[in-house]
Design a protein around this motif. Structure first.
Motif, PDB file in Angstrom:
ATOM      1  N   LYS A  13       0.818  -1.224   0.000  1.00  0.00           N
ATOM      2  CA  LYS A  13       0.000   0.000   0.000  1.00  0.00           C
ATOM      3  C   LYS A  13       0.851   1.273   0.000  1.00  0.00           C
ATOM      4  CE  LYS A  13      -0.700  -0.615   4.923  1.00  0.00           C
ATOM      5  NZ  LYS A  13      -1.653  -1.025   5.933  1.00  0.00           N
ATOM      6  N   PHE A  14       2.157   1.153   0.237  1.00  0.00           N
ATOM      7  CA  PHE A  14       3.043   2.316   0.258  1.00  0.00           C
ATOM      8  C   PHE A  14       3.844   2.496  -1.027  1.00  0.00           C
ATOM      9  CE2 PHE A  14       3.014   1.251   4.937  1.00  0.00           C
ATOM     10  CZ  PHE A  14       2.119   2.258   5.268  1.00  0.00           C
ATOM     11  N   VAL A  15       3.727   1.564  -1.976  1.00  0.00           N
ATOM     12  CA  VAL A  15       4.485   1.662  -3.225  1.00  0.00           C
ATOM     13  C   VAL A  15       4.057   2.919  -3.983  1.00  0.00           C
ATOM     14  CG1 VAL A  15       4.910   0.571  -5.464  1.00  0.00           C
ATOM     15  CG2 VAL A  15       4.901  -0.804  -3.393  1.00  0.00           C
ATOM     16  N   ASP A  16       5.027   3.646  -4.492  1.00  0.00           N
ATOM     17  CA  ASP A  16       4.847   4.921  -5.200  1.00  0.00           C
ATOM     18  C   ASP A  16       4.306   6.023  -4.296  1.00  0.00           C
ATOM     19  OD1 ASP A  16       5.885   4.088  -7.648  1.00  0.00           O
ATOM     20  OD2 ASP A  16       3.957   3.265  -8.279  1.00  0.00           O
ATOM     21  N   LYS A  17       4.487   5.868  -2.995  1.00  0.00           N
ATOM     22  CA  LYS A  17       4.100   6.905  -2.030  1.00  0.00           C
ATOM     23  C   LYS A  17       5.323   7.248  -1.182  1.00  0.00           C
ATOM     24  CE  LYS A  17      -0.754   6.050  -1.816  1.00  0.00           C
ATOM     25  NZ  LYS A  17      -1.369   4.803  -2.058  1.00  0.00           N
ATOM     26  N   GLY A  18       5.270   8.400  -0.546  1.00  0.00           N
ATOM     27  CA  GLY A  18       6.381   8.835   0.292  1.00  0.00           C
ATOM     28  C   GLY A  18       6.441   8.065   1.598  1.00  0.00           C
ATOM     29  N   GLY A  31      11.760   9.206   1.115  1.00  0.00           N
ATOM     30  CA  GLY A  31      11.760   9.061  -0.333  1.00  0.00           C
ATOM     31  C   GLY A  31      10.501   8.359  -0.795  1.00  0.00           C
ATOM     32  N   THR A  32      10.430   8.090  -2.081  1.00  0.00           N
ATOM     33  CA  THR A  32       9.290   7.401  -2.670  1.00  0.00           C
ATOM     34  C   THR A  32       9.614   5.921  -2.762  1.00  0.00           C
ATOM     35  OG1 THR A  32       8.816   9.371  -3.982  1.00  0.00           O
ATOM     36  CG2 THR A  32       7.755   7.330  -4.664  1.00  0.00           C
ATOM     37  N   LEU A  33       8.793   5.089  -2.134  1.00  0.00           N
ATOM     38  CA  LEU A  33       9.021   3.647  -2.148  1.00  0.00           C
ATOM     39  C   LEU A  33       8.726   3.106  -3.538  1.00  0.00           C
ATOM     40  CD1 LEU A  33       9.682   1.090  -0.485  1.00  0.00           C
ATOM     41  CD2 LEU A  33       7.232   0.864  -0.085  1.00  0.00           C
ATOM     42  N   LYS A  34       9.733   2.531  -4.171  1.00  0.00           N
ATOM     43  CA  LYS A  34       9.580   1.979  -5.514  1.00  0.00           C
ATOM     44  C   LYS A  34       9.493   0.461  -5.511  1.00  0.00           C
ATOM     45  CE  LYS A  34       9.378   5.619  -7.972  1.00  0.00           C
ATOM     46  NZ  LYS A  34       8.161   5.918  -8.720  1.00  0.00           N
ATOM     47  N   GLY A  35      10.026  -0.171  -4.483  1.00  0.00           N
ATOM     48  CA  GLY A  35       9.976  -1.623  -4.428  1.00  0.00           C
ATOM     49  C   GLY A  35      10.501  -2.143  -3.107  1.00  0.00           C
ATOM     50  N   GLN A  38      10.821  -9.705   0.475  1.00  0.00           N
ATOM     51  CA  GLN A  38      10.441 -10.342   1.731  1.00  0.00           C
ATOM     52  C   GLN A  38      11.465 -10.137   2.840  1.00  0.00           C
ATOM     53  OE1 GLN A  38      11.173 -11.941  -1.059  1.00  0.00           O
ATOM     54  NE2 GLN A  38      12.600 -13.605  -0.648  1.00  0.00           N
ATOM     55  N   LEU A  39      12.680  -9.733   2.486  1.00  0.00           N
ATOM     56  CA  LEU A  39      13.710  -9.468   3.500  1.00  0.00           C
ATOM     57  C   LEU A  39      13.683  -8.020   3.974  1.00  0.00           C
ATOM     58  CD1 LEU A  39      16.629 -11.450   1.876  1.00  0.00           C
ATOM     59  CD2 LEU A  39      15.123 -12.166   3.737  1.00  0.00           C
ATOM     60  N   LEU A  40      12.719  -7.243   3.483  1.00  0.00           N
ATOM     61  CA  LEU A  40      12.532  -5.831   3.814  1.00  0.00           C
ATOM     62  C   LEU A  40      13.610  -4.937   3.202  1.00  0.00           C
ATOM     63  CD1 LEU A  40      10.164  -4.624   5.357  1.00  0.00           C
ATOM     64  CD2 LEU A  40      11.655  -4.302   7.301  1.00  0.00           C
ATOM     65  N   ASN A  41      14.274  -5.417   2.147  1.00  0.00           N
ATOM     66  CA  ASN A  41      15.138  -4.529   1.371  1.00  0.00           C
ATOM     67  C   ASN A  41      14.217  -3.549   0.660  1.00  0.00           C
ATOM     68  OD1 ASN A  41      17.597  -5.934   1.947  1.00  0.00           O
ATOM     69  ND2 ASN A  41      16.950  -7.500   0.506  1.00  0.00           N
ATOM     70  N   LEU A  42      14.525  -2.263   0.743  1.00  0.00           N
ATOM     71  CA  LEU A  42      13.663  -1.234   0.188  1.00  0.00           C
ATOM     72  C   LEU A  42      14.391  -0.476  -0.916  1.00  0.00           C
ATOM     73  CD1 LEU A  42      12.388   0.355   3.522  1.00  0.00           C
ATOM     74  CD2 LEU A  42      11.324  -1.477   2.220  1.00  0.00           C
ATOM     75  N   VAL A  43      13.682  -0.133  -1.973  1.00  0.00           N
ATOM     76  CA  VAL A  43      14.211   0.737  -3.023  1.00  0.00           C
ATOM     77  C   VAL A  43      13.463   2.057  -2.904  1.00  0.00           C
ATOM     78  CG1 VAL A  43      14.525   1.088  -5.490  1.00  0.00           C
ATOM     79  CG2 VAL A  43      14.706  -1.208  -4.533  1.00  0.00           C
ATOM     80  N   LEU A  44      14.212   3.140  -2.657  1.00  0.00           N
ATOM     81  CA  LEU A  44      13.631   4.473  -2.523  1.00  0.00           C
ATOM     82  C   LEU A  44      14.158   5.365  -3.626  1.00  0.00           C
ATOM     83  CD1 LEU A  44      14.025   5.138   1.319  1.00  0.00           C
ATOM     84  CD2 LEU A  44      12.027   4.267   0.124  1.00  0.00           C
ATOM     85  N   ASP A  45      13.249   6.116  -4.249  1.00  0.00           N
ATOM     86  CA  ASP A  45      13.634   7.076  -5.273  1.00  0.00           C
ATOM     87  C   ASP A  45      13.528   8.475  -4.697  1.00  0.00           C
ATOM     88  OD1 ASP A  45      14.456   8.033  -7.699  1.00  0.00           O
ATOM     89  OD2 ASP A  45      12.529   7.791  -8.700  1.00  0.00           O
ATOM     90  N   GLU A  46      14.330   9.391  -5.220  1.00  0.00           N
ATOM     91  CA  GLU A  46      14.368  10.778  -4.748  1.00  0.00           C
ATOM     92  C   GLU A  46      14.594  10.837  -3.232  1.00  0.00           C
ATOM     93  OE1 GLU A  46      10.707  12.505  -6.049  1.00  0.00           O
ATOM     94  OE2 GLU A  46      11.108  12.093  -8.151  1.00  0.00           O
TER      95      GLU A  46
END
Length: 99
Positions: A13-18, A31-35, A38-46
């Motif tokens: 529910k947080f993908v593409d949101k701050g 940042g903006t959650l892009k991906g 399951q290990l909670l690795n996060l990709v943040l843009d900007e």
């Protein structure tokens, strides 16, 4: 029981949101959650990091540093919260002075 582990957080529910992420060691990033995985690795843009106060490393300052596209390793993630819809409130457990 299926042998698959499910994460406690539903980050879909947080993908593409701050989001605001606090990491071990005291770093704080928004940042903006892009991906995620399951290990909670996060990709943040900007992504923007809030720099810490040199006198008190537990406090962040208003100074920021632009990071761009980053990957936050899941083992370092302590907290993930949305940037929209959150407000700072007074501490309800603080005892009034003179009581």
């Amino acid at each position: 029981m299926s042998g698959r582990k499910e994460t406690v957080l539903d980050l879909a529910k947080f993908v593409d949101k701050g989001v605001q992420v606090k990491l071990t060691g005291g770093r704080q990033v928004t940042g903006t959650l892009k991906g995620y995985d399951q290990l909670l690795n996060l990709v943040l843009d900007e992504a923007i990091e809030f720099l810490r106060d040199p006198d008190d490393p537990l406090k962040t300052t208003d100074q920021t540093r632009r990071l761009g596209l980053i990957v936050c390793r899941g083992t370092a993630v302590m907290l993930v919260s949305p940037t929209d819809g959150t407000d700072e409130i007074a501490n309800p457990f603080l005892q009034p002075e003179g009581a």
